[in-house]
Design an enzyme around this catalytic site. Structure first.
Site, PDB file in Angstrom:
ATOM      1  N   HIS A  29       0.860  -1.186   0.000  1.00 35.47           N
ATOM      2  CA  HIS A  29       0.000   0.000   0.000  1.00 35.47           C
ATOM      3  C   HIS A  29       0.895   1.235   0.000  1.00 35.47           C
ATOM      4  O   HIS A  29       1.619   1.469   0.950  1.00 35.47           O
ATOM      5  CB  HIS A  29      -0.929  -0.024   1.211  1.00 35.47           C
ATOM      6  CG  HIS A  29      -1.868   1.145   1.237  1.00 35.47           C
ATOM      7  ND1 HIS A  29      -2.922   1.239   0.358  1.00 35.47           N
ATOM      8  CD2 HIS A  29      -1.908   2.258   1.984  1.00 35.47           C
ATOM      9  CE1 HIS A  29      -3.574   2.374   0.588  1.00 35.47           C
ATOM     10  NE2 HIS A  29      -2.968   3.014   1.571  1.00 35.47           N
ATOM     11  N   ASP A 144      -8.238   1.440   1.602  1.00 32.23           N
ATOM     12  CA  ASP A 144      -7.910   2.410   2.653  1.00 32.23           C
ATOM     13  C   ASP A 144      -8.798   3.643   2.748  1.00 32.23           C
ATOM     14  O   ASP A 144      -8.780   4.311   3.779  1.00 32.23           O
ATOM     15  CB  ASP A 144      -6.430   2.826   2.532  1.00 32.23           C
ATOM     16  CG  ASP A 144      -5.853   3.328   3.857  1.00 32.23           C
ATOM     17  OD1 ASP A 144      -6.375   2.914   4.918  1.00 32.23           O
ATOM     18  OD2 ASP A 144      -4.911   4.135   3.836  1.00 32.23           O
TER      19      ASP A 144
HETATM   20 ZN   LIG Z   1      -3.507   4.814   2.499  1.00 28.58          ZN
END
Ligand SMILES: [Zn+2]
Length: 975
Positions: A29, A144
């Site tokens: 990520h 996210d």
């Molecule tokens: Zn993030």
């Protein structure tokens, strides 16, 4: 079991025996911003992710990786990757082992972004991937963003995706869904498009996108063998902090047991026998040889003992996992158009603060987006009209691309959200402002150039100090009549159009400066047209010089006297009453139905706690009020600028203390005086001034009304659709959990009336009391949470902010016709550009551009020259690496209304594109494409996709809430 048929029982028993099939998906990520700048991230780890993953995947054919954020990948590809690495990447993509997921420049935020920008950032990445590799992403990985919007699944469906993936949703809701095996469903994000744009959606379980890091047999974390990324420089010896215990003969069984237990725990939450096991986290795989060299033997060990473990494992891309789910052929529950906002992680952790964090960044991001839109439409028109004109096309495309890139980047879920560190916020601002300047240069060049092709100007020499020329461009494909505000330094002026005719105008001292004046000009412009205006500054000018009337300062203690001395301000649509005993708004009557609604507006403050020892805190992300809001002022002054000509301006100044010299907050309301003109009289423009705030203060504009809304409000998901927000009581934190994002629009209503606000940037909104609509406009915070301090994320934002809202009041049916178009018009206000050298370039006659006008319910969502060099035909395009295509115009049209919202405007609209675009040029061909342009719509067969008959001529029908995208080819018009 008695009722199960034999076959059913057999397959059930087989299912029980089959090992759980685990899809280990390696990923990193990579936040495009947040704590570290993009440059710092590239240097510390991001470049190494792609270099080392390319190398490691090339070594062992079972290994896989998914690449998500395109900005980092493109920076690596363009500036770091070697020729060998590029070849390896091509090969890995061909074998399906390196897979691009989402394909956007960033993983965009879902709560505070506008759909224009969500589409843009995705198109920017998709264009690159299609052009470079011939691939088109078909799955999402929205792991996210802080909550999930119902617009995102619609956009992904329109882009041709087969499945969507989300993770951060309200913690107790996720818990329930997990227990009931309901984390997967088919989402019909739009109530109008329904199943036509539905998409299978997977919600990540409680472990979310990071591998569980706890190892029971060690005091170190598990499965992160390359440790954690090191800033500012990678370690010279390759030894990173917190590297996990290696997988050896001694540790492999303990590792396997830990992994298998976790897989089994998760398998129980899903309906099929497949487990998605994300392997990675933030900033991982920068040293992927260590990662894979430990995971390889661990997976081998589990598979060798898979009978005993009841689990099998394999490296997988996301598409391999979704393919398995798809093939399971189950029937899924349908979710309607409700979203997953707001988002809470714990009882006192409501992520509703970021809706209002960093107001300035949110505002600049939207201004940049409008500037881009204006520059795109004008350049497209220019290309069609003057393909050999003197504005260099590659120079122009460079300017556009820079702004596309900057606007895309800030849509990141730690960008426009305002949740980044100050240095990263500065980075976004710098990129945006610099690219906006480039777009202004382009606009200036485009505005001036066509005239060079005409006869020379006949304007006599003039003293420039005494006059100013401006060009005003309407970037929308609708005819408009509106008021434009030009800031000037002279107290009197007169305005003339390009035919030399006087234009209605009004001039007055500015609300926020003693040195400047606001010149209001009424402009009438056709769709995608501009005109030139001449402003003459002289003593005996014709523009009405409006005079101010000041009202005595009133103490907030005098509220009891309210309602005795009311001062009316009348327009063609409304009668506003201001109370001279409080200097506050008292009521507004909408004259069409002669209905009066009591309305007061003022500022309130939430006192935020910053001490973690004293209870929940507010920060960049989280809003956690320390009790109810308190009135933010002790006295109010009012100034009324009455003109009777174009606009009446009411300025209200709010003082923190009765004797304060400087005001803390202000409201400037502009009421158009449009008797007998085409000016829209329903639009009340308000601009506010706030800041610098005192520390740990969160300020709201509270509009209190007699509307019986029962604390229900409506706010939009990404400017695309309205969501009903019913007030809910919770055991804890009810106040903060009833905050919602507003991107463009919010309203409250009862059976008779509706009060609508449209906005030029995102805010948080709530209705805490019946009849109230409060908008959180600004926050300044500090707290002593170690984590926040460590990353500099406390939000000590001392800026002064000046957001704008347009306010409308009317019956539900009357406002239903208005607000969608108003929101678009606020976003795309006319571009005003002063010209420095009028002698050289101003012709006498009107704009050379013919107008382009779409029906009122259709919005020109995009008109641009994408400049991709790929061929529209997928099978041949990779052989054709040529120059950018400057003649393929991308056209995107959106129907603004929901089904049933308005008896007329909600109808499907049939238009002939050849006719609709004839003001631009002669259309010779139209191809319908997917949302981001990479699919020919006729060849796009999504999973469960319904086919649509293709329109062979130029006629298309656009239904409520549809967004349809086309490549348009014009007959070349060389001069
Ligand atoms: Zn993030």
């Amino acid at each position: 079991f008695g009722r199960l048929c034999t076959a059913g029982l057999l397959s059930f028993l087989l299912f029980l025996n089959a090992p759980i099939q685990t899809f280990v998906i390696p990923h990193s990520h990579m936040d495009v911003g947040w704590v570290y700048t993009i440059q710092e991230s590239m240097h510390a780890y991001a470049a190494n992710v792609y270099s080392s993953v390319t190398e490691e995947l090339s070594k062992v054919k079972e290994r896989r990786f998914i690449a998500v954020e395109q900005e980092f990948f493109r920076l690596w590809w363009d500036t770091v990757a070697s020729v060998t690495q590029k070849k390896q990447v091509q090969q890995l993509i061909k074998e399906g082992r390196l897979e691009f997921i989402i394909g956007g420049q960033v993983m965009h935020d879902e709560a505070v972004t506008d759909l224009d920008d969500d589409i843009l950032q995705m198109m920017e990445g998709h264009g690159f991937l299609y052009e470079t590799f011939g691939v088109r992403p078909q799955f999402s990985w929205h792991v996210d963003p802080f909550g999930a919007s119902a617009t995102t699944p619609v956009l992904f469906a329109l882009a041709g995706f087969n499945a969507h993936l989300i993770s951060r949703i309200d913690y107790d809701l996720k818990d329930t869904m997990q227990k009931n095996k309901k984390l997967q469903f088919v989402w019909r994000g739009s109530p109008s498009l329904k199943s036509q744009q539905e998409i299978f959606t997977h919600t990540m379980d409680q472990f979310s996108y990071c591998t569980p890091s706890y190892l029971p047999f060690s005091n170190r974390s598990g499965f992160y063998w390359n440790g954690v990324a090191l800033f500012p420089d990678p370690p010279k010896d390759g030894i990173y902090p917190n590297m996990s215990l290696p997988v050896t003969k001694e540790t492999v069984h303990a590792y396997a047991k830990t992994m298998v237990e976790n897989i089994k725990q998760r398998a129980a939450w899903f309906r099929t026998n497949h487990v998605l096991w994300p392997w990675g986290c933030d900033k991982q795989f920068y040293n992927s040889s260590v990662q894979f060299n430990n995971m390889d033997p661990l997976m081998k060990y589990i598979n060798q003992n898979s009978k005993e473990f009841g689990v099998s494992v394999q490296y997988a891309t996301l598409s391999e996992y979704f393919q398995a789910i798809y093939q399971s052929n189950l029937t899924w529950e349908v979710r309607g158009s409700e979203d997953f906002l707001p988002y809470s992680t714990e009882p006192y952790q409501a992520w509703t603060g970021f809706y209002a964090s960093r107001n300035v960044l949110k505002g600049v991001a939207r201004q940049a987006s409008s500037k881009l839109y204006a520059a795109e439409t004008l350049f497209a028109r220019y290309r069609i009209s003057f393909p050999d004109g003197p504005v260099a096309k590659d120079w122009a495309l460079d300017k556009l691309r820079a702004l596309r890139w900057a606007v895309s980047e800030v849509q990141h879920h730690d960008g426009i959200t305002g949740t980044e560190s100050p240095k990263v916020a500065d980075m976004y601002l710098q990129h945006l402002l610099q690219a906006m300047m480039g777009a202004e240069e382009l606009l200036a060049a485009l505005f001036l150039l066509p005239h060079n092709l005409e006869s020379p100007s006949t304007l006599a020499d003039v003293d420039q100090a005494l006059e100013q020329h401006v060009i005003i461009y309407n970037p929308l494909a609708w005819n408009i009549t509106t008021i434009v505000n030009v800031t000037v330094t002279q107290p009197s002026a007169a305005v003339f159009d390009d035919d030399g005719q006087p234009v209605p105008a009004q001039i007055q001292g500015s609300a926020h400066s003693n040195a400047t004046y606001d010149l209001f000009i009424v402009v009438e412009l056709g769709g995608l047209q501009y005109r030139k205006y001449l402003i003459k500054f002289s003593e005996n000018s014709k523009a009405y010089e409006a005079k101010a009337v000041s009202f005595e300062r009133r103490s907030a203690k005098d509220r009891a006297k309210a309602g005795r001395r009311l001062l009316p301000v009348l327009s063609e649509c409304y009668e506003l009453l201001f109370d001279q005993d409080t200097n506050l708004l008292h009521s507004i009557t909408y004259l069409e139905e002669k209905r009066r609604v009591m309305i007061t507006q003022d500022f309130w403050e939430y006192d935020a706690n910053g001490d973690v020892k004293a209870g929940p805190i507010s920060d960049n992300y989280i809003f956690s009020a320390n009790g109810s809001a308190v009135r933010a002022y002790k006295a109010v002054e009012m100034e009324m600028i009455i003109s009777g000509k174009i606009v009446t301006e009411i300025r209200q100044y709010f003082y923190r203390e009765e004797s304060d010299k400087d005001y803390a907050y202000s409201i400037t309301t502009r009421v158009p005086e449009c008797f007998g003109t085409k000016l829209p009289c329903h639009r009340l423009e308000q601009t506010y001034s706030l800041g610098p705030l005192s520390l740990n203060t969160e300020v709201v504009l509270r509009t209190s009304t007699s509307v019986k809304n029962n604390r229900t409000l409506y706010s939009d998901d990404n400017g695309y659709q309205m969501m009903k927000r019913t007030y809910r009581k919770f055991t804890n934190n009810t106040l903060a959990r009833n905050y919602f994002p507003m991107v463009r629009t919010a309203y409250i209503e009862d059976d008779l009336s509706r009060l609508v606000l449209v906005s030029d940037r995102a805010h948080g909104v709530s209705s805490q009391t019946d009849g109230q609509l409060e908008v959180m406009l600004h926050r300044r915070l500090w707290n002593n949470l170690q984590w926040n301090l460590g990353y500099n994320l406390t939000l000590n934002d001392s800026s002064v902010v000046r957001p704008t809202l347009w306010l409308m009041l009317g019956s539900v049916s009357a406002t239903s016709k208005l607000y969608q178009r108003e929101a678009v018009q606020l976003q795309h206000r006319p571009v005003v550009m002063p010209i420095d050298q009028p002698r050289k370039c101003l012709p006498h006659r009107g704009s050379p551009l013919r107008s382009v006008v779409l029906p009122p319910n259709l919005h020109l969502l995009s008109l641009s020259v994408p400049g991709w060099n790929y061929c529209s035909n997928h099978s041949v395009h990779l052989n054709l690496h040529s120059q950018p295509d400057y003649d393929r115009i991308l056209l995107r049209i959106m129907h603004l209304f929901e089904e049933g919202e308005d008896p007329e405007l909600s109808k499907p609209v049939t238009i002939n594109l050849k006719e609709a675009l004839q003001g631009m040029g002669e259309v010779k061909g139209v191809e319908e494409r997917s949302l981001t342009g990479t699919w020919d719509i006729a060849s796009l067969q999504r999973w469960k996709w319904k086919t649509r008959t293709r329109d062979d001529n130029f006629t298309v029908t656009i239904s409520p809430k549809e967004i349809r995208t086309f490549f348009v080819h014009f007959v070349s018009r060389n001069f």
